[in-house]
Design a protein around this motif. Structure first.
Motif, PDB file in Angstrom:
ATOM      1  N   ILE A  75      -3.092  32.427  24.628  1.00 39.54           N
ATOM      2  CA  ILE A  75      -2.380  31.974  23.440  1.00 39.54           C
ATOM      3  C   ILE A  75      -3.428  31.682  22.378  1.00 39.54           C
ATOM      4  O   ILE A  75      -4.384  30.955  22.623  1.00 39.54           O
ATOM      5  CB  ILE A  75      -1.535  30.713  23.735  1.00 39.54           C
ATOM      6  N   LYS A  76      -3.238  32.246  21.199  1.00 34.92           N
ATOM      7  CA  LYS A  76      -4.261  32.156  20.145  1.00 34.92           C
ATOM      8  C   LYS A  76      -4.486  30.742  19.651  1.00 34.92           C
ATOM      9  O   LYS A  76      -5.594  30.338  19.418  1.00 34.92           O
ATOM     10  CB  LYS A  76      -3.898  33.077  18.989  1.00 34.92           C
ATOM     11  N   SER A  77      -3.443  29.980  19.502  1.00 40.55           N
ATOM     12  CA  SER A  77      -3.607  28.608  19.019  1.00 40.55           C
ATOM     13  C   SER A  77      -2.886  27.663  19.961  1.00 40.55           C
ATOM     14  O   SER A  77      -1.809  27.185  19.664  1.00 40.55           O
ATOM     15  CB  SER A  77      -3.072  28.469  17.599  1.00 40.55           C
ATOM     16  N   ALA A  78      -3.494  27.419  21.096  1.00 46.41           N
ATOM     17  CA  ALA A  78      -2.897  26.515  22.078  1.00 46.41           C
ATOM     18  C   ALA A  78      -2.837  25.116  21.490  1.00 46.41           C
ATOM     19  O   ALA A  78      -3.785  24.663  20.859  1.00 46.41           O
ATOM     20  CB  ALA A  78      -3.715  26.514  23.366  1.00 46.41           C
ATOM     21  N   PRO A  79      -1.722  24.421  21.686  1.00 48.74           N
ATOM     22  CA  PRO A  79      -1.600  23.080  21.127  1.00 48.74           C
ATOM     23  C   PRO A  79      -2.533  22.101  21.832  1.00 48.74           C
ATOM     24  O   PRO A  79      -2.767  22.201  23.022  1.00 48.74           O
ATOM     25  CB  PRO A  79      -0.138  22.714  21.397  1.00 48.74           C
ATOM     26  N   ASN A  80      -3.079  21.195  21.055  1.00 49.80           N
ATOM     27  CA  ASN A  80      -3.927  20.152  21.598  1.00 49.80           C
ATOM     28  C   ASN A  80      -3.055  18.920  21.815  1.00 49.80           C
ATOM     29  O   ASN A  80      -2.506  18.381  20.860  1.00 49.80           O
ATOM     30  CB  ASN A  80      -5.059  19.842  20.608  1.00 49.80           C
ATOM     31  N   THR A 101       0.383   9.807  17.834  1.00 53.38           N
ATOM     32  CA  THR A 101       0.135  10.876  18.789  1.00 53.38           C
ATOM     33  C   THR A 101       1.454  11.173  19.478  1.00 53.38           C
ATOM     34  O   THR A 101       2.384  10.378  19.400  1.00 53.38           O
ATOM     35  CB  THR A 101      -0.923  10.463  19.841  1.00 53.38           C
ATOM     36  N   PRO A 102       1.566  12.298  20.195  1.00 46.87           N
ATOM     37  CA  PRO A 102       2.848  12.632  20.818  1.00 46.87           C
ATOM     38  C   PRO A 102       3.398  11.537  21.731  1.00 46.87           C
ATOM     39  O   PRO A 102       4.591  11.396  21.852  1.00 46.87           O
ATOM     40  CB  PRO A 102       2.528  13.884  21.635  1.00 46.87           C
ATOM     41  N   VAL A 121       9.542  18.852  25.266  1.00 49.01           N
ATOM     42  CA  VAL A 121       9.622  20.304  25.287  1.00 49.01           C
ATOM     43  C   VAL A 121      10.155  20.754  23.939  1.00 49.01           C
ATOM     44  O   VAL A 121      11.175  20.251  23.470  1.00 49.01           O
ATOM     45  CB  VAL A 121      10.535  20.809  26.421  1.00 49.01           C
ATOM     46  N   ILE A 122       9.451  21.698  23.298  1.00 47.43           N
ATOM     47  CA  ILE A 122       9.862  22.249  22.018  1.00 47.43           C
ATOM     48  C   ILE A 122      10.296  23.689  22.256  1.00 47.43           C
ATOM     49  O   ILE A 122       9.516  24.487  22.770  1.00 47.43           O
ATOM     50  CB  ILE A 122       8.713  22.204  20.990  1.00 47.43           C
ATOM     51  N   PHE A 123      11.536  24.023  21.906  1.00 43.85           N
ATOM     52  CA  PHE A 123      12.061  25.370  22.061  1.00 43.85           C
ATOM     53  C   PHE A 123      12.079  26.049  20.698  1.00 43.85           C
ATOM     54  O   PHE A 123      12.586  25.490  19.733  1.00 43.85           O
ATOM     55  CB  PHE A 123      13.475  25.342  22.645  1.00 43.85           C
ATOM     56  N   TYR A 124      11.550  27.267  20.631  1.00 43.66           N
ATOM     57  CA  TYR A 124      11.507  28.029  19.393  1.00 43.66           C
ATOM     58  C   TYR A 124      12.624  29.067  19.374  1.00 43.66           C
ATOM     59  O   TYR A 124      13.121  29.481  20.422  1.00 43.66           O
ATOM     60  CB  TYR A 124      10.150  28.714  19.242  1.00 43.66           C
ATOM     61  N   LYS A 125      12.990  29.499  18.190  1.00 47.58           N
ATOM     62  CA  LYS A 125      14.076  30.469  18.051  1.00 47.58           C
ATOM     63  C   LYS A 125      13.754  31.804  18.694  1.00 47.58           C
ATOM     64  O   LYS A 125      14.663  32.543  19.054  1.00 47.58           O
ATOM     65  CB  LYS A 125      14.414  30.671  16.576  1.00 47.58           C
ATOM     66  N   ASP A 126      12.471  32.135  18.850  1.00 45.07           N
ATOM     67  CA  ASP A 126      12.112  33.414  19.475  1.00 45.07           C
ATOM     68  C   ASP A 126      12.182  33.360  20.997  1.00 45.07           C
ATOM     69  O   ASP A 126      11.841  34.314  21.678  1.00 45.07           O
ATOM     70  CB  ASP A 126      10.737  33.891  19.025  1.00 45.07           C
ATOM     71  N   PHE A 132       4.698  19.369  26.413  1.00 45.61           N
ATOM     72  CA  PHE A 132       3.670  18.357  26.346  1.00 45.61           C
ATOM     73  C   PHE A 132       3.993  17.311  27.391  1.00 45.61           C
ATOM     74  O   PHE A 132       5.078  16.736  27.375  1.00 45.61           O
ATOM     75  CB  PHE A 132       3.623  17.714  24.950  1.00 45.61           C
ATOM     76  N   LYS A 133       3.076  17.088  28.319  1.00 46.85           N
ATOM     77  CA  LYS A 133       3.306  16.104  29.391  1.00 46.85           C
ATOM     78  C   LYS A 133       2.427  14.886  29.174  1.00 46.85           C
ATOM     79  O   LYS A 133       1.291  15.002  28.730  1.00 46.85           O
ATOM     80  CB  LYS A 133       2.997  16.718  30.758  1.00 46.85           C
ATOM     81  N   ASN A 134       2.963  13.736  29.521  1.00 47.31           N
ATOM     82  CA  ASN A 134       2.225  12.495  29.442  1.00 47.31           C
ATOM     83  C   ASN A 134       1.487  12.292  30.747  1.00 47.31           C
ATOM     84  O   ASN A 134       2.066  11.872  31.732  1.00 47.31           O
ATOM     85  CB  ASN A 134       3.181  11.326  29.170  1.00 47.31           C
ATOM     86  N   ASP A 135       0.218  12.627  30.760  1.00 45.50           N
ATOM     87  CA  ASP A 135      -0.600  12.502  31.963  1.00 45.50           C
ATOM     88  C   ASP A 135      -1.213  11.111  32.093  1.00 45.50           C
ATOM     89  O   ASP A 135      -1.982  10.850  32.997  1.00 45.50           O
ATOM     90  CB  ASP A 135      -1.722  13.541  31.967  1.00 45.50           C
ATOM     91  N   ARG A 136      -0.859  10.213  31.184  1.00 47.02           N
ATOM     92  CA  ARG A 136      -1.434   8.864  31.191  1.00 47.02           C
ATOM     93  C   ARG A 136      -0.735   7.935  32.154  1.00 47.02           C
ATOM     94  O   ARG A 136      -1.155   6.820  32.362  1.00 47.02           O
ATOM     95  CB  ARG A 136      -1.358   8.266  29.786  1.00 47.02           C
ATOM     96  N   GLU A 137       0.389   8.354  32.707  1.00 44.81           N
ATOM     97  CA  GLU A 137       1.151   7.457  33.588  1.00 44.81           C
ATOM     98  C   GLU A 137       0.584   7.468  34.973  1.00 44.81           C
ATOM     99  O   GLU A 137       0.002   8.345  35.471  1.00 44.81           O
ATOM    100  CB  GLU A 137       2.614   7.888  33.637  1.00 44.81           C
TER     101      GLU A 137
END
Length: 137
Positions: A75-80, A101-102, A121-126, A132-137
């Motif tokens: 993926i060219k621009s993976a989300p941070n 932050t998220p 979870v973000i769903f796109y029209k395409d 995005f998971k909360n790994d802090r728990e």
């Protein structure tokens, strides 16, 4: 329906991209080494659980690319997950959310209760999505 031969080629690209042997890849996603061997040989079909484990462990792998070759890898621009995000509240004032932050977005804006966020979870029209998971728990 997933074309098994094409799926195998894409799976091999993932292994090559990350510089992993089949056994190291199996260990990294938590499946038996024989599972990878059977998949790569064409004996078995990939299960949904197997695909989800790949997507969870390797965020540069796009679901539609892995399943049917459409999209990009990596993926060219993976989300941070540590980057800033804006919660779209439609017509409401978003200024209080843009610096969060998220995991700090107050869910009182949605439910009226304070509860920890486990994933977004973000769903796109395409048809693609980002998780995005909360790994802090």
């Amino acid at each position: 329906m997933v074309n098994k031969d094409e799926f195998i080629k894409r799976l091999e690209k993932v292994l090559e991209y990350y510089g992993l042997s089949a056994s190291a890849f199996a260990d990294s996603i938590g499946v038996q080494r024989s599972s990878i061997s059977h998949l790569l040989s064409g004996r078995n079909n990939p299960s949904l659980d197997f695909v989800l484990k790949i997507l969870h462990q390797y965020p540069d792998v796009e679901l539609y690319w892995l399943l049917n070759g459409k999209g990009n890898f990596p993926i060219k621009s993976a989300p941070n997950p540590n980057s800033k995000m804006v919660l779209d509240l439609g017509e409401e004032d978003q200024s209080t959310y843009s610096e969060k932050t998220p995991y700090e977005v107050p869910n009182t804006a949605v439910s009226g209760q304070k509860k920890p966020i486990s994933r977004i979870v973000i769903f796109y029209k395409d048809g693609t999505f980002e998780e995005f998971k909360n790994d802090r728990e």
